[in-house]
Design a protein around this motif. Structure first.
Motif, PDB file in Angstrom:
ATOM      1  N   PHE A 126       0.832  -1.205   0.000  1.00  0.00           N
ATOM      2  CA  PHE A 126       0.000   0.000   0.000  1.00  0.00           C
ATOM      3  C   PHE A 126       0.866   1.255   0.000  1.00  0.00           C
ATOM      4  O   PHE A 126       0.637   2.192  -0.774  1.00  0.00           O
ATOM      5  CB  PHE A 126      -0.930  -0.005   1.210  1.00  0.00           C
ATOM      6  CG  PHE A 126      -1.797   1.218   1.309  1.00  0.00           C
ATOM      7  CD1 PHE A 126      -2.884   1.390   0.464  1.00  0.00           C
ATOM      8  CD2 PHE A 126      -1.534   2.206   2.245  1.00  0.00           C
ATOM      9  CE1 PHE A 126      -3.684   2.512   0.544  1.00  0.00           C
ATOM     10  CE2 PHE A 126      -2.327   3.333   2.338  1.00  0.00           C
ATOM     11  CZ  PHE A 126      -3.408   3.483   1.484  1.00  0.00           C
TER      12      PHE A 126
ATOM     13  N   GLU B 192       2.480   1.649  -3.401  1.00  0.00           N
ATOM     14  CA  GLU B 192       1.553   1.960  -4.494  1.00  0.00           C
ATOM     15  C   GLU B 192       0.895   3.328  -4.342  1.00  0.00           C
ATOM     16  O   GLU B 192       0.697   4.044  -5.325  1.00  0.00           O
ATOM     17  CB  GLU B 192       0.459   0.890  -4.574  1.00  0.00           C
ATOM     18  CG  GLU B 192       0.871  -0.382  -5.273  1.00  0.00           C
ATOM     19  CD  GLU B 192      -0.317  -1.301  -5.523  1.00  0.00           C
ATOM     20  OE1 GLU B 192      -0.711  -1.437  -6.692  1.00  0.00           O
ATOM     21  OE2 GLU B 192      -0.838  -1.885  -4.555  1.00  0.00           O
ATOM     22  N   VAL B 193       0.519   3.693  -3.122  1.00  0.00           N
ATOM     23  CA  VAL B 193      -0.320   4.877  -2.926  1.00  0.00           C
ATOM     24  C   VAL B 193       0.463   6.185  -3.060  1.00  0.00           C
ATOM     25  O   VAL B 193      -0.110   7.222  -3.363  1.00  0.00           O
ATOM     26  CB  VAL B 193      -1.031   4.820  -1.549  1.00  0.00           C
ATOM     27  CG1 VAL B 193      -0.092   5.251  -0.412  1.00  0.00           C
ATOM     28  CG2 VAL B 193      -2.287   5.683  -1.548  1.00  0.00           C
TER      29      VAL B 193
ATOM     30  N   VAL C 183       0.590   6.972  -7.924  1.00  0.00           N
ATOM     31  CA  VAL C 183      -0.181   5.998  -8.692  1.00  0.00           C
ATOM     32  C   VAL C 183       0.536   5.652  -9.996  1.00  0.00           C
ATOM     33  O   VAL C 183       0.897   6.524 -10.781  1.00  0.00           O
ATOM     34  CB  VAL C 183      -1.598   6.544  -8.998  1.00  0.00           C
ATOM     35  CG1 VAL C 183      -2.373   5.564  -9.874  1.00  0.00           C
ATOM     36  CG2 VAL C 183      -2.353   6.793  -7.706  1.00  0.00           C
TER      37      VAL C 183
ATOM     38  N   VAL D  72      -8.604   3.780  -3.428  1.00  0.00           N
ATOM     39  CA  VAL D  72      -7.175   4.083  -3.249  1.00  0.00           C
ATOM     40  C   VAL D  72      -6.325   3.803  -4.485  1.00  0.00           C
ATOM     41  O   VAL D  72      -5.144   4.162  -4.521  1.00  0.00           O
ATOM     42  CB  VAL D  72      -6.583   3.316  -2.040  1.00  0.00           C
ATOM     43  CG1 VAL D  72      -7.303   3.681  -0.759  1.00  0.00           C
ATOM     44  CG2 VAL D  72      -6.625   1.805  -2.264  1.00  0.00           C
TER      45      VAL D  72
ATOM     46  N   CYS E 287      -5.021   1.001  -5.603  1.00  0.00           N
ATOM     47  CA  CYS E 287      -3.884   0.131  -5.283  1.00  0.00           C
ATOM     48  C   CYS E 287      -4.300  -1.335  -5.464  1.00  0.00           C
ATOM     49  O   CYS E 287      -4.615  -2.023  -4.481  1.00  0.00           O
ATOM     50  CB  CYS E 287      -3.402   0.362  -3.853  1.00  0.00           C
ATOM     51  SG  CYS E 287      -2.808   2.024  -3.539  1.00  0.00           S
TER      52      CYS E 287
END
Length: 278
Positions: A71, A74-75, A78, A260, A262
């Motif tokens: 997370f 990835e967050v 993007v 999100v 992700c």
């Protein structure tokens, strides 16, 4: 870090509809950054230690170390993953999770009673449910952004804005006649996993969360996202002939992914929340 901690505590204490992970990510990132400054890290390493802080606190909060690693990676941007941070984030995430377990913080986990047999019919209905969750995730994100812009335009004074928002939440709570939509709502998520959710629950949670976050109360949107996804999945899945508990689980993961952006972390979240047997 201290301000976001106090602000989130106040939001939860007085019934604001918010999660705790938004504060956790800001706490972790802030602490990581300050540690980086103390050790005079360069810009690249400073970015990595901020990601380590985010991974660590997310992992300790939810008890999902693999999701926390992915997370954070990835967050932060993007479509771009900083692979150089993978090993440091892994160490930070696993250690934080173990410390939390040692201190008696139980990891979040849900049990699904029934998993349907794989068939074209089940797969098709699951895909349709996921598409519907994507639409709801767009509505949820739009509600958060539009509510914030609306309140800032109508009430430029932030103190007056948060006062009016607090009154709105109290009034809505009395109007609904229940405190189920205040706070994080983990009890309702568990109930949805057991196969029961009110048809209007997901809409009410969107309204409560949009007002809470829109006027300036602090907290996170991830647990409310779980709430919306699980209750909508339970409701919509029942109409489509899917097992409501299974549909609630699908709704939770699909909604999280939609909000999100992700996807890999979302898959891992499913494994860690529901177990690999599911």
């Amino acid at each position: 870090a201290p301000l976001i901690f106090v602000g989130t505590t106040i939001t939860h204490l007085f019934g604001g509809s918010a999660g705790r992970e938004g504060a956790a990510l800001q706490l972790g990132g802030s602490i990581g950054y300050q540690i980086g400054r103390v050790f005079k890290l360069d810009e690249k390493d400073l970015r990595i230690i901020v990601l380590c802080g985010m991974s660590a606190v997310f992992s300790a909060n939810f008890g999902t170390p693999i999701t926390a690693i992915l997370f954070a990676l990835e967050v932060i941007s993007v479509g771009v993953i900083y692979y150089s941070a993978l090993l440091p984030c892994t160490i930070a995430s696993v250690m934080a999770c173990q410390v939390a377990l040692y201190m008696g913080v139980a990891p979040d986990a849900f049990h699904i009673d029934f998993i349907p047999q794989m068939s074209i019919s089940v797969v098709t209905r699951t895909i349709i449910l996921a598409l519907l969750c994507a639409i709801v995730s767009v509505i949820f994100c739009s509600a958060l952004h539009r509510t914030e812009r609306f309140f800032k335009k109508v009430l430029p004074n932030e103190y007056l804005r948060i006062l009016v928002g607090g009154i709105c939440i109290v009034a809505l709570t009395f109007l609904v006649g229940s405190t189920e939509y205040n706070g994080s709502g983990f009890t309702i998520i568990e109930r949805a996993m057991a196969g029961y959710a009110r048809p209007e629950a997901f809409l009410l949670k969107i309204i409560f969360t949009a007002i809470t976050m829109g006027v300036g109360f602090k907290g996170g949107e991830i647990v409310p996202t779980f709430f919306v996804g699980a209750t909508f999945g339970c409701f919509a899945g029942t109409l489509m002939g899917l097992n409501p508990g299974f549909a609630a689980a699908v709704g939770l993961i699909a909604m999280f992914c939609g909000v999100v952006n992700c996807p890999i972390a979302s898959i891992m979240l499913g494994l860690e929340l529901f177990g690999s047997d599911c």
